[in-house]
Design a protein around this motif. Structure first.
Motif, PDB file in Angstrom:
ATOM      1  N   LEU A   1     -22.483  60.819   6.548  1.00 16.05           N
ATOM      2  CA  LEU A   1     -23.746  60.456   7.195  1.00 16.05           C
ATOM      3  C   LEU A   1     -24.811  60.179   6.134  1.00 16.05           C
ATOM      4  O   LEU A   1     -25.561  59.207   6.225  1.00 16.05           O
ATOM      5  N   LYS A   2     -24.833  61.030   5.119  1.00 21.24           N
ATOM      6  CA  LYS A   2     -25.863  60.934   4.072  1.00 21.24           C
ATOM      7  C   LYS A   2     -25.676  59.696   3.193  1.00 21.24           C
ATOM      8  O   LYS A   2     -26.623  58.980   2.909  1.00 21.24           O
ATOM      9  N   THR A   3     -24.423  59.449   2.788  1.00 23.10           N
ATOM     10  CA  THR A   3     -24.225  58.404   1.775  1.00 23.10           C
ATOM     11  C   THR A   3     -23.965  57.025   2.375  1.00 23.10           C
ATOM     12  O   THR A   3     -24.201  56.023   1.719  1.00 23.10           O
ATOM     13  N   SER A   4     -23.473  56.980   3.606  1.00 26.76           N
ATOM     14  CA  SER A   4     -23.034  55.688   4.108  1.00 26.76           C
ATOM     15  C   SER A   4     -23.651  55.325   5.472  1.00 26.76           C
ATOM     16  O   SER A   4     -24.233  54.255   5.651  1.00 26.76           O
ATOM     17  N   ILE A   5     -23.511  56.249   6.437  1.00 26.32           N
ATOM     18  CA  ILE A   5     -23.863  55.875   7.823  1.00 26.32           C
ATOM     19  C   ILE A   5     -25.382  55.747   8.008  1.00 26.32           C
ATOM     20  O   ILE A   5     -25.875  54.724   8.500  1.00 26.32           O
ATOM     21  N   LEU A   6     -26.114  56.779   7.599  1.00 24.67           N
ATOM     22  CA  LEU A   6     -27.564  56.727   7.850  1.00 24.67           C
ATOM     23  C   LEU A   6     -28.268  55.657   7.013  1.00 24.67           C
ATOM     24  O   LEU A   6     -29.137  54.955   7.540  1.00 24.67           O
ATOM     25  N   PRO A   7     -27.909  55.485   5.719  1.00 24.65           N
ATOM     26  CA  PRO A   7     -28.568  54.396   4.987  1.00 24.65           C
ATOM     27  C   PRO A   7     -28.412  53.044   5.707  1.00 24.65           C
ATOM     28  O   PRO A   7     -29.358  52.252   5.768  1.00 24.65           O
ATOM     29  N   ARG A   8     -27.224  52.798   6.302  1.00 25.52           N
ATOM     30  CA  ARG A   8     -27.048  51.513   6.990  1.00 25.52           C
ATOM     31  C   ARG A   8     -27.877  51.445   8.267  1.00 25.52           C
ATOM     32  O   ARG A   8     -28.505  50.424   8.564  1.00 25.52           O
ATOM     33  N   ILE A   9     -27.889  52.547   9.021  1.00 27.58           N
ATOM     34  CA  ILE A   9     -28.684  52.553  10.264  1.00 27.58           C
ATOM     35  C   ILE A   9     -30.175  52.378   9.928  1.00 27.58           C
ATOM     36  O   ILE A   9     -30.897  51.630  10.593  1.00 27.58           O
ATOM     37  N   ILE A  10     -30.624  53.036   8.859  1.00 37.29           N
ATOM     38  CA  ILE A  10     -32.035  52.924   8.461  1.00 37.29           C
ATOM     39  C   ILE A  10     -32.357  51.466   8.104  1.00 37.29           C
ATOM     40  O   ILE A  10     -33.380  50.917   8.514  1.00 37.29           O
ATOM     41  N   ASP A  11     -31.435  50.837   7.395  1.00 32.38           N
ATOM     42  CA  ASP A  11     -31.659  49.433   7.037  1.00 32.38           C
ATOM     43  C   ASP A  11     -31.688  48.544   8.294  1.00 32.38           C
ATOM     44  O   ASP A  11     -32.553  47.683   8.425  1.00 32.38           O
ATOM     45  N   GLN A  12     -30.759  48.802   9.219  1.00 31.96           N
ATOM     46  CA  GLN A  12     -30.701  47.997  10.452  1.00 31.96           C
ATOM     47  C   GLN A  12     -31.967  48.146  11.302  1.00 31.96           C
ATOM     48  O   GLN A  12     -32.371  47.222  11.991  1.00 31.96           O
ATOM     49  N   ASN A  13     -32.583  49.337  11.238  1.00 25.84           N
ATOM     50  CA  ASN A  13     -33.710  49.616  12.141  1.00 25.84           C
ATOM     51  C   ASN A  13     -35.065  49.573  11.437  1.00 25.84           C
ATOM     52  O   ASN A  13     -36.036  50.099  11.958  1.00 25.84           O
ATOM     53  N   LYS A  14     -35.114  48.945  10.268  1.00 27.71           N
ATOM     54  CA  LYS A  14     -36.348  49.062   9.460  1.00 27.71           C
ATOM     55  C   LYS A  14     -37.556  48.390  10.124  1.00 27.71           C
ATOM     56  O   LYS A  14     -38.684  48.721   9.801  1.00 27.71           O
ATOM     57  N   ILE A  15     -37.298  47.470  11.047  1.00 29.29           N
ATOM     58  CA  ILE A  15     -38.445  46.838  11.723  1.00 29.29           C
ATOM     59  C   ILE A  15     -39.001  47.768  12.810  1.00 29.29           C
ATOM     60  O   ILE A  15     -40.186  48.048  12.869  1.00 29.29           O
ATOM     61  N   SER A  16     -38.084  48.295  13.637  1.00 29.22           N
ATOM     62  CA  SER A  16     -38.562  49.153  14.742  1.00 29.22           C
ATOM     63  C   SER A  16     -38.995  50.539  14.251  1.00 29.22           C
ATOM     64  O   SER A  16     -39.776  51.218  14.905  1.00 29.22           O
ATOM     65  N   LYS A  17     -38.474  50.973  13.112  1.00 31.93           N
ATOM     66  CA  LYS A  17     -38.745  52.327  12.586  1.00 31.93           C
ATOM     67  C   LYS A  17     -38.437  53.411  13.627  1.00 31.93           C
ATOM     68  O   LYS A  17     -39.227  54.339  13.834  1.00 31.93           O
ATOM     69  N   GLU A  18     -37.303  53.237  14.308  1.00 32.40           N
ATOM     70  CA  GLU A  18     -36.888  54.222  15.320  1.00 32.40           C
ATOM     71  C   GLU A  18     -35.398  54.450  15.193  1.00 32.40           C
ATOM     72  O   GLU A  18     -34.650  53.496  14.924  1.00 32.40           O
ATOM     73  N   ILE A  19     -34.968  55.703  15.389  1.00 34.93           N
ATOM     74  CA  ILE A  19     -33.518  55.974  15.407  1.00 34.93           C
ATOM     75  C   ILE A  19     -33.217  56.866  16.605  1.00 34.93           C
ATOM     76  O   ILE A  19     -33.928  57.852  16.855  1.00 34.93           O
ATOM     77  N   TYR A  20     -32.170  56.496  17.343  1.00 31.33           N
ATOM     78  CA  TYR A  20     -31.719  57.303  18.481  1.00 31.33           C
ATOM     79  C   TYR A  20     -30.360  57.917  18.152  1.00 31.33           C
ATOM     80  O   TYR A  20     -29.404  57.192  17.851  1.00 31.33           O
ATOM     81  N   ILE A  21     -30.285  59.254  18.223  1.00 31.90           N
ATOM     82  CA  ILE A  21     -29.036  59.967  17.914  1.00 31.90           C
ATOM     83  C   ILE A  21     -28.698  60.894  19.074  1.00 31.90           C
ATOM     84  O   ILE A  21     -29.595  61.510  19.669  1.00 31.90           O
ATOM     85  N   TRP A  22     -27.409  60.971  19.388  1.00 34.48           N
ATOM     86  CA  TRP A  22     -26.972  61.875  20.459  1.00 34.48           C
ATOM     87  C   TRP A  22     -25.841  62.775  19.936  1.00 34.48           C
ATOM     88  O   TRP A  22     -24.823  62.259  19.456  1.00 34.48           O
ATOM     89  N   CYS A  23     -26.049  64.095  20.013  1.00 34.40           N
ATOM     90  CA  CYS A  23     -24.951  65.045  19.778  1.00 34.40           C
ATOM     91  C   CYS A  23     -24.449  65.462  21.154  1.00 34.40           C
ATOM     92  O   CYS A  23     -25.108  66.274  21.830  1.00 34.40           O
ATOM     93  N   ALA A  24     -23.332  64.906  21.565  1.00 35.63           N
ATOM     94  CA  ALA A  24     -22.768  65.260  22.873  1.00 35.63           C
ATOM     95  C   ALA A  24     -21.849  66.457  22.622  1.00 35.63           C
ATOM     96  O   ALA A  24     -21.072  66.438  21.673  1.00 35.63           O
ATOM     97  N   ALA A  25     -21.936  67.479  23.473  1.00 36.65           N
ATOM     98  CA  ALA A  25     -21.182  68.728  23.253  1.00 36.65           C
ATOM     99  C   ALA A  25     -21.660  69.427  21.987  1.00 36.65           C
ATOM    100  O   ALA A  25     -20.916  69.634  21.026  1.00 36.65           O
ATOM    101  N   SER A  26     -22.934  69.781  21.997  1.00 38.03           N
ATOM    102  CA  SER A  26     -23.590  70.311  20.787  1.00 38.03           C
ATOM    103  C   SER A  26     -23.483  71.821  20.678  1.00 38.03           C
ATOM    104  O   SER A  26     -24.054  72.418  19.753  1.00 38.03           O
ATOM    105  N   SER A  27     -22.809  72.458  21.649  1.00 32.35           N
ATOM    106  CA  SER A  27     -22.635  73.913  21.635  1.00 32.35           C
ATOM    107  C   SER A  27     -23.978  74.615  21.435  1.00 32.35           C
ATOM    108  O   SER A  27     -24.952  74.288  22.106  1.00 32.35           O
TER     109      SER A  27
END
Ligand SMILES: C[S@@+](CC[C@H](N)C(=O)[O-])C[C@H]1O[C@@H](n2cnc3c(N)ncnc32)[C@H](O)[C@@H]1O
Length: 278
Positions: free
Chosen positions: A92-118
Motif C-alpha cells: 500500500l505504501k510503496t505502490s498502491i497509494l502513490p498511484r491512487i494519489i496520483d490518479q486523484n490529484k485533481i479531486s484531492k479525495e480518496i475513498y477507502i473501504w475496509c469490509a469485515a474490519s473486525s
C-alpha cells in the motif's frame, strides 16, 4: 440423540448451520461441532438453557429473532491485529497509494473501504500508515469506511480502546506512544486524531448492501475463507461494481484469491497480490 427429545440433536445442528450460512455466508459442518459448543455456551446460559444443544433447539423451534442474530455473531472469528501480515501495508505504501494519489490529484479525495474490519485494527493501521508516509494528504478529504457483521466488534472499534497485548501486536513502541493514551484501568485509547478518519458501521456482506460510494481501494481480508464458492463469487462481483473505476484496487487476505480474472488485473508485488479493476 438426547433421550428427552424426540428429534435427534443433529437436526438442530444442521438447521443452525443452514441458517448461519444463509444469514452470514459462514459455512460450517459437523466437523466444527466444538466451535459451536465453545461459542454458544455463554449465550445458552444467558438465555436460561441448560446447555448449548438446548439453545440450538430453541433456534430450531422459533422464528428468526434477535437471539438467532446473537448466535450468528458469536460464530464469527474476529482474529486481527495492527498491520496484519506486514507486506500488504508495504505494498500500500510503496505502490498502491502513490498511484491512487496520483490518479486523484485533481479531486484531492480518496475513498477507502475496509469490509469485515473486525475490531478496527486494520482501518486504524491504514490511517497511521497514511499519516506517517503521505504528508501530501494533509489537505485532502480522506473517507475511510469500515464495516463488520459483528456489532460487538464495531462497538469496540468505535471506542478505540485496546488492551496491552492488542496494542503490542503489530505496533512499535513509538507508534504506541504517539497514538494512544493510557487509561487508569491499564487499557489504551486511540487519539481522536486517528479515530476521526474512520466511520464504522455494521454491515452484512451477504445481505443487500446499502447505497455506498465508489471506492478507490477496498480491503476485504481474511473473511472470504469462511464462505462457499457461490457466496465468494457474488461478493467479488459486487466488490468489482463498488470500485471507482479503472485502476482502483481490491486487496484480499494472503491465503485468498479472486477466483476469476476477466474483470481484474492481478498484480504480484513481492509476497503480495492485489487486484486492479480493468
Ligand atoms: C478474521 S476477521 C478479519 C479482520 C480483518 N479484515 C483482518 O484481516 O485482520 C473476519 C471478520 O469477518 C467478519 N464477518 C464474517 N462474516 C461476515 C459477513 N457476512 N459480513 C460482514 N462481516 C463478516 C467477522 O465478524 C470478523 O470480524
Amino acid at each position: 440423540m438426547n433421550p428427552a427429545s424426540p428429534i435427534a440433536d443433529d437436526v438442530y445442528f444442521e438447521h443452525f448451520f443452514r441458517l448461519l450460512e444463509k444469514n452470514t455466508g459462514i459455512a460450517l459442518d459437523m466437523s466444527k461441532e466444538y466451535l459451536v459448543s465453545s461459542r454458544l455456551v455463554s449465550l445458552a446460559k444467558k438465555y436460561g438453557h441448560s446447555n448449548y444443544v438446548e439453545l440450538l433447539k430453541y433456534l430450531f423451534l422459533n422464528p428468526l429473532n434477535s437471539i438467532h442474530q446473537e448466535c450468528f455473531q458469536a460464530m464469527t472469528t474476529n482474529e486481527t491485529m495492527f498491520f496484519r501480515d506486514g507486506y500488504p501495508f508495504e505494498a500500500l505504501k510503496t505502490s498502491i497509494l502513490p498511484r491512487i494519489i496520483d490518479q486523484n490529484k485533481i479531486s484531492k479525495e480518496i475513498y477507502i473501504w475496509c469490509a469485515a474490519s473486525s475490531t478496527g485494527q486494520e482501518p486504524y493501521s491504514l490511517v497511521m500508515m497514511l499519516k506517517e508516509n503521505f504528508p501530501v494528504l494533509n489537505n485532502w478529504n480522506i473517507h475511510i469506511k469500515a464495516t463488520d457483521l459483528s456489532l460487538a466488534a464495531i462497538e469496540k472499534s468505535r471506542s478505540g480502546i485496546y488492551n496491552q497485548s492488542e496494542i503490542q501486536r503489530g505496533l512499535t513502541e513509538s507508534q504506541i506512544n504517539r497514538y494512544f493514551m493510557k487509561l487508569p484501568n491499564g487499557h489504551f485509547k486511540l487519539t481522536d486524531d486517528i479515530k476521526k478518519y474512520v466511520k464504522f458501521d455494521c454491515m452484512n456482506l451477504v445481505d443487500d448492501w446499502p447505497i455506498l460510494p465508489k471506492f478507490d481501494l477496498i480491503l476485504l481480508r481474511n473473511v472470504m475463507i469462511y464462505f462457499n464458492q457461490n457466496t465468494k463469487l457474488n461478493i467479488l462481483k459486487k466488490m468489482h461494481h463498488q470500485l471507482s473505476g479503472k485502476g482502483s484496487v481490491l486487496m484480499l487476505g494472503s491465503s485468498e484469491s479472486i477466483l476469476y480474472e476477466e474483470t481484474f488485473q492481478v498484480v504480484q508485488l513481492d509476497r503480495v497480490s492485489y487486484y486492479l479493476k480493468k
